[in-house]
Design an enzyme around this catalytic site. Structure first.
Site, PDB file in Angstrom:
ATOM      1  N   THR A 178      39.475  33.912  38.836  1.00  0.00           N
ATOM      2  CA  THR A 178      39.942  33.978  40.396  1.00  0.00           C
ATOM      3  C   THR A 178      38.628  33.492  41.197  1.00  0.00           C
ATOM      4  O   THR A 178      37.964  33.144  40.255  1.00  0.00           O
ATOM      5  CB  THR A 178      40.189  35.891  40.764  1.00  0.00           C
ATOM      6  OG1 THR A 178      38.914  36.182  39.389  1.00  0.00           O
ATOM      7  CG2 THR A 178      40.956  36.179  39.490  1.00  0.00           C
ATOM      8  N   CYS A 179      38.278  34.148  42.653  1.00  0.00           N
ATOM      9  CA  CYS A 179      36.852  33.444  42.529  1.00  0.00           C
ATOM     10  C   CYS A 179      35.743  34.230  42.370  1.00  0.00           C
ATOM     11  O   CYS A 179      34.663  33.996  42.492  1.00  0.00           O
ATOM     12  CB  CYS A 179      37.032  33.773  44.284  1.00  0.00           C
ATOM     13  SG  CYS A 179      37.587  35.637  44.923  1.00  0.00           S
ATOM     14  N   ARG A 204      36.178  35.428  38.618  1.00  0.00           N
ATOM     15  CA  ARG A 204      35.946  35.250  37.301  1.00  0.00           C
ATOM     16  C   ARG A 204      37.235  34.149  37.033  1.00  0.00           C
ATOM     17  O   ARG A 204      38.026  33.505  36.812  1.00  0.00           O
ATOM     18  CB  ARG A 204      35.431  36.195  36.756  1.00  0.00           C
ATOM     19  CG  ARG A 204      37.491  36.405  36.393  1.00  0.00           C
ATOM     20  CD  ARG A 204      37.391  38.222  36.052  1.00  0.00           C
ATOM     21  NE  ARG A 204      36.740  39.368  37.019  1.00  0.00           N
ATOM     22  CZ  ARG A 204      35.603  39.699  36.772  1.00  0.00           C
ATOM     23  NH1 ARG A 204      35.453  39.920  34.814  1.00  0.00           N
ATOM     24  NH2 ARG A 204      35.369  40.706  36.949  1.00  0.00           N
ATOM     25  N   GLY A 230      44.284  35.319  52.434  1.00  0.00           N
ATOM     26  CA  GLY A 230      43.476  34.607  54.682  1.00  0.00           C
ATOM     27  C   GLY A 230      44.610  35.751  55.014  1.00  0.00           C
ATOM     28  O   GLY A 230      44.206  36.120  56.210  1.00  0.00           O
TER      29      GLY A 230
END
Length: 417
Positions: free
Chosen positions: A56-57, A59, A197
């Protein structure tokens, strides 16, 4: 799949996260879909019994039943083309109970940049579902995941750890509310209409009252679909440069491999706010040096604190207590799983003893046991009773060798009477 026990002692987590690495480092070790596929293709050849990847962003982590940690470190580095030396500078390496506790805490949002961020649960589900489709998930991780998922739900329902709408994307909304005068009347360009988003877009409408929002996505049809649903406008990506230059607020939630917004896209002197929710970063850091531009990325947003986060901090002890209780059930299952393997071996031995004979020939002092049951059904009943007694004793004190011999003696004593 390797000559080692497929048990708790061979369950590992190797990874890195926001705690020791910035977004630039995490970007280099982020696992793409193609890289995930390659890793799963390597599982059998490297003796890995079970595995899934969580990227993910915040990890990049490998969870696996494997022969050792080094095997997993090599996989991450080979997949991303980065050096093991650099990875080890930022990495954490967990084994057995420590690895299990880490997954429980990650799924509960206790290890997130924004405390209590519940979005991580969905990301774990997707990661495991994909690995399962590729036959990389077995009974150990399956059972662990089910326990972790149940615990995460308990924490969400029985504590206020995830109360309020706080995540990295919502931190962006909070920033805009505090820093942008008349934010509801500003023009917004949202690039990337995936899950982050979409959530950000809805928060812009619901919390800030923004209506002048233009959506843009690499696949234009997806942007059009969301725009129609929310009664907004959409532009093809070919209009990127023009839209960036003309918009007050630019939010980037795309997943491009490199920066898509650079200083040359912006006009110096005009006030603009640029928020980069992407990993790897999709806005060049030099953008912040352009006159009139305010740039925030994921790391900066995660450091923002508000009253909601302070309230969540008070809920941490309750969440940890639930994890201790629920993880205990998983450890009991691990013990039972090992006991079942031993009990299976004992059952085979007792059945073998039942059909053998005892020799008392002084020239052959070794003993081959026999039992004198009336019939096979009686022997099967006695075997089950012995196994039940053995299982009960193993639960109290795990001395398998002693219990093994004791079970045989119990069986023999019964047959002799």
């Amino acid at each position: 799949m390797g000559d080692y026990p497929k048990d708790l002692q061979h369950f590992f987590v190797v990874g890195l996260s926001y705690k020791k690495s910035d977004s630039a480092v995490r970007s280099r070790f982020a696992i793409s879909q193609e890289q995930y596929d390659w890793i799963l293709e390597q599982v059998n050849a490297r003796g890995i019994a079970e595995l899934f990847v969580l990227s993910t962003c915040n990890r990049t982590e490998l969870y696996a039943l494997a022969p050792d940690m080094e095997t997993l470190i090599s996989l991450i580095c080979e997949a991303t083309g980065q050096s093991e030396e650099e990875f080890n500078q930022f990495a954490y390496l967990y084994r057995a109970e420590t690895a299990v506790q880490h997954l429980f805490q990650v799924a509960a949002g206790l290890d997130s940049q924004i405390l209590g961020d519940y979005e991580i649960v969905g990301q774990i589900k997707i990661a495991i579902k994909y690995a399962k489709e590729k036959a990389a998930i077995g009974p150990f991780i399956e059972r662990l995941f089910n326990q972790v998922l149940a615990t995460s739900k308990l924490i969400k329902n029985q504590t206020a750890l995830s109360s309020g709408s706080v995540s990295v994307s919502f931190a962006a909304i909070q920033y805009l509310k505090d820093k942008v005068p008349g934010v509801a009347n500003k023009s917004v360009l949202l690039i990337g209409t995936g899950k982050i988003g979409r959530n950000t877009c809805k928060n812009l409408i619901d919390y800030l009252g923004c209506t002048n929002i233009t959506l843009m996505n690499r696949t234009h049809e997806k942007a059009e679909q969301l725009a129609k649903e929310l009664e907004l406008s959409a532009l093809p990506s070919s209009f990127l440069a023009q839209a960036v230059a003309e918009t007050d607020i630019i939010i980037v939630a795309s997943n491009a491999a490199e920066a898509i917004i650079r200083p040359e896209h912006l006009k110096p002197g005009t006030q603009q706010w640029i928020i980069d929710l992407s990993i790897p970063n999709n806005v060049a850091p030099e953008v912040s040096e352009v006159e009139g531009k305010e740039l925030l990325n994921v790391d900066q947003l995660s450091r923002m604190k508000d009253e909601t986060l302070l309230k969540r901090q008070a809920e941490v002890p309750k969440a940890l207590a639930l994890i201790a209780e629920q993880s205990g059930e998983f450890y009991d299952w691990c013990k039972m799983r090992k006991q079942l393997a031993v009990l299976g071996q004992v059952k085979l031995k007792l059945e073998e003893i039942h059909v053998n004979t005892m020799s008392t020939d002084p020239q052959h002092p070794q003993w081959v046991y026999t039992t004198t049951f009336a019939n096979t059904e009686e022997a099967a009943t006695r075997i089950q009773k012995v196994l039940n007694t053995m299982a009960a004793k193993m639960r109290v004190k795990n001395q398998r060798g002693c219990h093994y011999l004791e079970a045989i003696n119990d069986f023999m004593a019964f047959g002799a009477n």
